[in-house]
Design a protein around this motif. Structure first.
Motif, short mmCIF file in Angstrom:
data_model
loop_
_atom_site.label_atom_id
_atom_site.label_comp_id
_atom_site.label_asym_id
_atom_site.label_seq_id
_atom_site.Cartn_x
_atom_site.Cartn_y
_atom_site.Cartn_z
N ARG A 102 104.44 77.09 10.24
CA ARG A 102 103.49 77.17 11.35
C ARG A 102 103.77 76.02 12.31
NH1 ARG A 102 99.83 74.10 12.47
NH2 ARG A 102 98.05 74.58 13.71
N LEU A 103 103.94 76.33 13.60
CA LEU A 103 104.25 75.30 14.58
C LEU A 103 103.15 74.25 14.65
CD1 LEU A 103 105.78 77.26 17.61
CD2 LEU A 103 106.97 75.96 15.83
N ASP A 104 103.56 72.98 14.61
CA ASP A 104 102.62 71.87 14.70
C ASP A 104 103.28 70.79 15.55
OD1 ASP A 104 100.55 70.10 14.37
OD2 ASP A 104 101.02 69.61 12.29
N TYR A 105 102.80 70.65 16.77
CA TYR A 105 103.38 69.67 17.70
C TYR A 105 102.32 69.24 18.71
CZ TYR A 105 103.48 73.64 20.87
OH TYR A 105 103.11 74.70 21.65
N GLY A 106 102.58 68.15 19.37
CA GLY A 106 101.72 67.71 20.46
C GLY A 106 101.22 66.29 20.31
N ILE A 107 100.66 65.79 21.40
CA ILE A 107 100.16 64.43 21.46
C ILE A 107 98.71 64.31 21.03
CG2 ILE A 107 101.76 63.74 23.30
CD1 ILE A 107 99.38 64.04 25.28
N SER A 108 98.06 65.40 20.71
CA SER A 108 96.60 65.37 20.54
C SER A 108 96.13 64.45 19.41
CB SER A 108 96.05 66.78 20.34
OG SER A 108 96.58 67.37 19.17
N TYR A 109 96.81 64.41 18.27
CA TYR A 109 96.37 63.55 17.17
C TYR A 109 96.45 62.08 17.60
CZ TYR A 109 96.86 67.58 13.97
OH TYR A 109 96.75 68.78 13.33
N GLY A 110 97.57 61.69 18.16
CA GLY A 110 97.73 60.31 18.61
C GLY A 110 96.76 59.96 19.73
N LEU A 111 96.55 60.90 20.63
CA LEU A 111 95.64 60.68 21.75
C LEU A 111 94.20 60.51 21.27
CD1 LEU A 111 94.98 60.51 24.75
CD2 LEU A 111 95.04 63.01 24.83
N LEU A 112 93.76 61.36 20.36
CA LEU A 112 92.38 61.25 19.86
C LEU A 112 92.18 59.98 19.03
CD1 LEU A 112 91.59 64.98 19.05
CD2 LEU A 112 90.39 63.51 20.68
N ALA A 113 93.19 59.59 18.26
CA ALA A 113 93.09 58.33 17.51
C ALA A 113 92.99 57.16 18.48
CB ALA A 113 94.28 58.17 16.58
N SER A 114 93.78 57.20 19.54
CA SER A 114 93.75 56.13 20.55
C SER A 114 92.41 56.09 21.27
CB SER A 114 94.89 56.32 21.56
OG SER A 114 96.14 56.27 20.91
N LEU A 115 91.88 57.26 21.61
CA LEU A 115 90.58 57.31 22.28
C LEU A 115 89.48 56.75 21.37
CD1 LEU A 115 88.76 58.19 24.63
CD2 LEU A 115 88.64 60.45 23.57
N ALA A 116 89.49 57.15 20.11
CA ALA A 116 88.47 56.65 19.17
C ALA A 116 88.62 55.14 18.98
CB ALA A 116 88.59 57.37 17.83
N ALA A 117 89.85 54.66 18.91
CA ALA A 117 90.07 53.21 18.77
C ALA A 117 89.58 52.48 20.01
CB ALA A 117 91.55 52.92 18.52
N LEU A 118 89.84 53.03 21.17
CA LEU A 118 89.40 52.42 22.42
C LEU A 118 87.89 52.30 22.48
CD1 LEU A 118 89.96 51.39 25.32
CD2 LEU A 118 89.91 53.80 26.05
N THR A 119 87.17 53.27 21.96
CA THR A 119 85.71 53.23 22.04
C THR A 119 85.14 52.01 21.32
OG1 THR A 119 85.38 54.66 20.12
CG2 THR A 119 85.47 55.73 22.29
N GLY A 120 85.85 51.51 20.32
CA GLY A 120 85.39 50.32 19.62
C GLY A 120 85.44 49.07 20.48
N LEU A 121 86.13 49.14 21.60
CA LEU A 121 86.26 48.00 22.50
C LEU A 121 85.39 48.15 23.75
CD1 LEU A 121 90.15 47.74 22.28
CD2 LEU A 121 88.46 46.46 20.96
N LEU A 122 84.65 49.23 23.83
CA LEU A 122 83.82 49.50 25.00
C LEU A 122 82.40 49.00 24.77
CD1 LEU A 122 84.87 53.19 25.76
CD2 LEU A 122 85.73 51.10 26.85
N ALA A 123 81.65 48.94 25.86
CA ALA A 123 80.23 48.62 25.76
C ALA A 123 79.55 49.70 24.91
CB ALA A 123 79.61 48.56 27.15
N ARG A 124 78.47 49.32 24.26
CA ARG A 124 77.80 50.23 23.32
C ARG A 124 77.46 51.58 23.95
NH1 ARG A 124 74.07 47.98 18.84
NH2 ARG A 124 75.70 46.50 19.18
N TRP A 125 76.88 51.60 25.14
CA TRP A 125 76.48 52.86 25.77
C TRP A 125 77.71 53.73 26.05
CZ3 TRP A 125 78.42 54.37 30.40
CH2 TRP A 125 79.01 53.39 31.19
N ALA A 126 78.80 53.15 26.49
CA ALA A 126 80.01 53.91 26.78
C ALA A 126 80.63 54.43 25.48
CB ALA A 126 81.02 53.05 27.54
N ARG A 127 80.63 53.58 24.46
CA ARG A 127 81.19 53.96 23.15
C ARG A 127 80.52 55.22 22.63
NH1 ARG A 127 79.71 49.54 19.55
NH2 ARG A 127 81.30 48.50 20.78
N TRP A 128 79.18 55.20 22.60
CA TRP A 128 78.47 56.32 22.00
C TRP A 128 78.47 57.55 22.91
CZ3 TRP A 128 78.87 55.81 17.28
CH2 TRP A 128 78.80 54.55 16.68
#
Length: 185
Positions: A101-127
Motif C-alpha cells: 500500500r502506497l505510503d508517502y508524503g510530508i504529513s507525518y513530519g509536518l504534523l509532528a513539527s506543528l505539534a512541537a511548535l505549539t509547545g513554544l506558543l502562548a497558551r491561547w495560541a497553543r490550545w
C-alpha cells in the motif's frame, strides 16, 4: 506529481513509498524518499503550511532541532503504522497485498513539527491550534477513509507533543527573550 507522466509518477511513488514491503527491502531509502513527496504537488496548500510551520519552529529552536523533529515524526509514525501491517500480514490477518500500500508524503513530519511548535506558543495560541488539529484528526479517524494514514497522523501529533519539553529547554536565550517582550512599568 502534477505535471509528470502518470505512469512515471506512479512508478516513482511505488519505488519511494515507505510501505512495509519497501521498508523490508531498503528501509533507509524508503524512509528518506517517502518523506519528500507532497500530496497534490507544489501547488498544494500543504506547501504553504509546511513553509510556515518549519520556518517558525526553526526560528525558535534552530535548523538541526527542526530537522530532528520533522524526521522523528516522519520515521516513528511510519514505523508505528507499517510494522503492525507487516505483523498482521505475517499472522494471516491481512492479505499480502497490504504490504504494498502506497505510503508517502510530508504529513507525518509536518504534523509532528506543528505539534512541537505549539509547545513554544502562548497558551491561547497553543490550545487553539491543537484544538483545530484535534477536530480535524477526529473527523478523519471517524470517517476511516484511510485508517492507516489517519492513525499515523494522530501518532505524529503525539510525537510532536512529546518534543515539547526537550525543545523548551533548548530555546535559544535571545529567542526566549523575544517571546515575552518586556512590559513598560
Amino acid at each position: 506529481m502534477t505535471f509528470g507522466d502518470p505512469g512515471a509518477v506512479h512508478g516513482a511513488l511505488e519505488g519511494s513509498s515507505s510501505d512495509a514491503s519497501n521498508l523490508a527491502r531498503r528501509p533507509v531509502f524508503a524512509l528518506v524518499t517517502s518523506g519528500v513527496w507532497v500530496a497534490g504537488g507544489l501547488v498544494s496548500p500543504s506547501i504553504l503550511v509546511f513553509l510556515l510551520v518549519l520556518s517558525l519552529l526553526e526560528r525558535r529552536v534552530g535548523g538541526w532541532r527542526t530537522a530532528a523533529v520533522f524526521t522523528l515524526g516522519h520515521v516513528l509514525a511510519t514505523l508505528l503504522t507499517e510494522l503492525p501491517v507487516a505483523a498482521s500480514v505475517a499472522s494471516g490477518y491481512l492479505p499480502a497485498s497490504s504490504l504494498d500500500r502506497l505510503d508517502y508524503g510530508i504529513s507525518y513530519g509536518l504534523l509532528a513539527s506543528l505539534a512541537a511548535l505549539t509547545g513554544l506558543l502562548a497558551r491561547w495560541a497553543r490550545w487553539s491550534v491543537l484544538g483545530g488539529v484535534g477536530v480535524m484528526l477526529t473527523l478523519d479517524v471517524i470517517e476511516l477513509a484511510d485508517p492507516l494514514t489517519n492513525w499515523g497522523h494522530v501518532l505524529a501529533v503525539l510525537i510532536g507533543l512529546a518534543c515539547w519539553s526537550p525543545l523548551r529547554s533548548r530555546v535559544a536565550p535571545h529567542r526566549e527573550a523575544n517571546r515575552y517582550p518586556m512590559r513598560s512599568q
